[in-house]
Scaffold this active site. Structure first.
Site, mmCIF file in Angstrom:
data_model
loop_
_atom_site.group_PDB
_atom_site.id
_atom_site.type_symbol
_atom_site.label_atom_id
_atom_site.label_comp_id
_atom_site.label_asym_id
_atom_site.label_seq_id
_atom_site.Cartn_x
_atom_site.Cartn_y
_atom_site.Cartn_z
ATOM 1 N N LYS A 1 0.876 -1.180 0.000
ATOM 2 C CA LYS A 1 0.000 0.000 0.000
ATOM 3 C C LYS A 1 0.914 1.231 0.000
ATOM 4 O O LYS A 1 1.293 1.748 1.059
ATOM 5 C CB LYS A 1 -0.915 -0.050 1.228
ATOM 6 C CG LYS A 1 -2.141 0.821 1.115
ATOM 7 C CD LYS A 1 -3.178 0.452 2.156
ATOM 8 C CE LYS A 1 -4.254 1.514 2.301
ATOM 9 N NZ LYS A 1 -5.049 1.787 1.110
HETATM 10 N N1 PMP Z 1 -7.797 -2.183 -3.019
HETATM 11 C C1 PMP Z 1 -7.265 -0.962 -2.956
HETATM 12 C C2 PMP Z 1 -6.575 -0.411 -4.148
HETATM 13 C C3 PMP Z 1 -7.365 -0.208 -1.759
HETATM 14 O O1 PMP Z 1 -6.836 1.016 -1.685
HETATM 15 C C4 PMP Z 1 -8.033 -0.758 -0.659
HETATM 16 C C5 PMP Z 1 -8.162 0.037 0.616
HETATM 17 N N2 PMP Z 1 -7.072 -0.143 1.443
HETATM 18 C C6 PMP Z 1 -8.569 -2.051 -0.784
HETATM 19 C C7 PMP Z 1 -8.431 -2.733 -1.977
HETATM 20 C C8 PMP Z 1 -9.249 -2.710 0.378
HETATM 21 O O2 PMP Z 1 -8.305 -3.010 1.368
HETATM 22 P P1 PMP Z 1 -8.697 -3.107 2.906
HETATM 23 O O3 PMP Z 1 -9.863 -3.999 2.985
HETATM 24 O O4 PMP Z 1 -7.495 -3.667 3.548
HETATM 25 O O5 PMP Z 1 -9.034 -1.733 3.362
#
Ligand code: PMP
Length: 301
Positions: free
Chosen positions: A153
């Site tokens: 991320k």
């Molecule tokens: N895909 C992307 C590109 C994201 O930015 C997010 C948000 N973090 C998610 C999926 C979902 O991830 P999470 O459930 O860990 O928030």
């Protein structure tokens, strides 16, 4: 507004007022998007304020940093403790937490010598709202996994997300759905995709997407609720005849999708397995029992 004159954040080893905090304008994160972050939610539960899956989020932050050579000096326990303190100092009960690891002044394209941890929080409703979404398949694809560490991320990845969301909204849609560089369904700009067809849930496999913590929670819920779920590589044509679909993410939570381009979901949201997952997720994050949902599901079979 994300902060006001009373807001307290943690930055560079200490708590301070958000409005008094200065950032180095020569930093590598600002110029090149070279930083890592998380999005976490805290909920007011019967046992008090609880950060949902703090360990998983801080594990992913460590993993993101490791993958792209950003040093992170804090342990999971330390970051979790700081997060609770940020919530406490701001008197937040239901809130979104944003930890960010950013780098020192460096105009070179080399690894940073020094990094800083910032953790802030604000009260935020469901990121994509709670009405059924109309999606467009984006003209942008997700970054190729050989062009970056797609499972990390990383700040810079979100240029791709901003372009896709902006394009979708400019064309009158609520949000975008991005394909991967081979044309398979990938994910939203900030959420993972599930779709439901013939009583089975499907979600894109890990490889070209961010491995969402909400996605993992949904997979756990499927097991608990006895819902069959398949992960794999699916083309947009697999959406043909889909009964329901949803996006899931920490900020978005679980939000229903009405249509994806020309694919219109064939069932009303109410009564689908997707809706069951939405209800179970809402209860789970708030520390409430959802065992009665299981009973309804079994009875319906
Ligand atoms: N895909 C992307 C590109 C994201 O930015 C997010 C948000 N973090 C998610 C999926 C979902 O991830 P999470 O459930 O860990 O928030």
């Amino acid at each position: 507004m994300y902060y006001n004159s009373d807001t307290i954040i943690f930055n560079d080893g200490k708590f301070s007022k958000a409005e008094d905090t200065l950032m180095d304008l020569y930093g590598q994160t600002l110029h090149y998007g070279y930083g890592a972050f998380e999005g976490i939610r805290a909920y007011n539960t019967p046992e008090g304020v609880k950060i949902f899956k703090a360990a998983e989020h801080y594990d992913r932050l460590h993993n993101s940093c490791n993958l792209v050579n950003i040093p992170l000096a804090y342990t999971n326990d330390e970051m979790t403790e700081i997060s609770y303190e940020v919530l406490h100092r701001n008197n937040f009960k239901d809130a979104y937490l944003r930890p960010l690891v950013y780098c020192n002044a460096n105009m070179n394209l080399s690894r940073p010598r020094e990094t800083y941890l910032m953790i802030c929080a604000w009260e935020w409703g469901a990121y994509l709202g709670d009405k059924m979404l109309r999606l467009i398949i984006s003209s942008y694809c997700r970054p190729h996994p050989r062009s970056t560490k797609i499972e990390a991320k990383i700040c810079g990845h979100y240029v791709n997300s901003i372009l896709a969301t902006t394009e979708a909204k400019d064309n009158g849609y609520d949000e975008a759905l991005l394909l991967d560089s081979d044309g398979f369904l990938a994910e939203g700009p900030g959420a993972n995709l599930f779709f439901e067809k013939n009583g089975v849930l499907y979600t894109p496999a890990i490889g070209n997407i961010l491995p969402g913590i909400t996605r993992a929670t949904v997979l756990e819920l499927c097991q608990e609720l006895n819902i069959e779920v398949h992960t794999g590589f699916f083309t947009p044509d697999h959406l043909n005849g889909a009964e329901a679909a949803f996006f899931c993410g920490t900020a978005a939570e679980v939000v229903g999708i009405a249509s994806i381009d020309r694919y219109i979901m064939t069932k009303d949201w109410s009564g689908t397995m997707s809706e069951l997952i939405q209800q179970a997720y809402r209860l789970k994050v708030k520390g409430q029992s959802y065992s009665h949902l299981k009973a309804i599901h079994y009875a319906a079979q």
